[in-house]
Design an enzyme around this catalytic site. Structure first.
Site, PDB file in Angstrom:
ATOM      1  N   ASP A  37      -3.415   5.623   0.480  1.00 23.05           N
ATOM      2  CA  ASP A  37      -2.511   5.158   1.722  1.00 23.05           C
ATOM      3  C   ASP A  37      -1.463   4.207   1.350  1.00 23.05           C
ATOM      4  O   ASP A  37      -1.370   3.967   0.095  1.00 23.05           O
ATOM      5  CB  ASP A  37      -3.275   4.715   3.063  1.00 23.05           C
ATOM      6  N   CYS A  88      -6.717   2.404  -1.625  1.00 23.77           N
ATOM      7  CA  CYS A  88      -6.230   1.958  -0.244  1.00 23.77           C
ATOM      8  C   CYS A  88      -6.175   0.369  -0.456  1.00 23.77           C
ATOM      9  O   CYS A  88      -6.135   0.194  -1.324  1.00 23.77           O
ATOM     10  CB  CYS A  88      -7.160   2.289   1.002  1.00 23.77           C
TER      11      CYS A  88
END
Ligand code: RB5
Length: 148
Positions: free
Chosen positions: A8, A65
């Site tokens: 992400d 992430c």
């Protein structure tokens, strides 16, 4: 060995770094994010990677992430995925040797780029021992799993 990588926004820069270096030596499929978007959500990238592993289209995954925590939580929802947040060399290989770890999760805001590269290389070079006691433990986990 087919490798998949996903991130992400929190892992975007680390994924870019890892992808550039690893693609020189490995076949590696990028599951995104492809552009930096501070509002994107890690499950949107981690689930496609984890499902590809579950379907055996990918052998090992790298999920990045901000902390590596969300990526691990998401990936472990998918059958036959064994994901863990890794921050040390011992766990990077022992997780594979004993627990057949197939997704390494990293925190782009936690682990430095070159340290992360070493963890990933250690993970990719490790092999499951296949020892009966480890197979027995993994079977106990598998027995509790729901189907995709
Ligand atoms: C996103 O800001 C951040 O929460 C995410 O990248 C991750 O750290 C979740 O575990």
């Amino acid at each position: 060995m087919k490798i998949g990588i996903a991130c992400d926004h929190g892992g975007f820069e680390l994924k870019k770094f890892l992808l550039e270096i690893l693609s020189k030596n490995f076949e590696i499929k990028d599951f995104g994010a492809f552009d930096y978007n501070s509002k994107d959500d890690y499950p949107d990238f981690v689930f496609p990677l984890a499902k590809a592993i579950s379907l055996k289209n990918i052998d090992r995954g790298i999920a990045v992430c901000g902390s590596g925590v969300g990526a691990a939580i998401a990936a472990n929802k998918i059958p036959d995925v064994r994901a863990a947040l890794i921050t040390d060399h011992f766990s990077a290989h022992q997780g594979v040797e004993d627990d057949d770890l197939n997704v390494i999760c990293l925190g782009g805001r936690v682990t430095g780029h070159y340290a992360a590269l070493e963890l990933v290389e250690t993970f990719l070079n490790a092999k499951f021992s296949g020892a009966d006691r480890h197979k027995r433990r993994l079977q106990k986990i598998k027995d509790e799993e729901c189907e995709l």
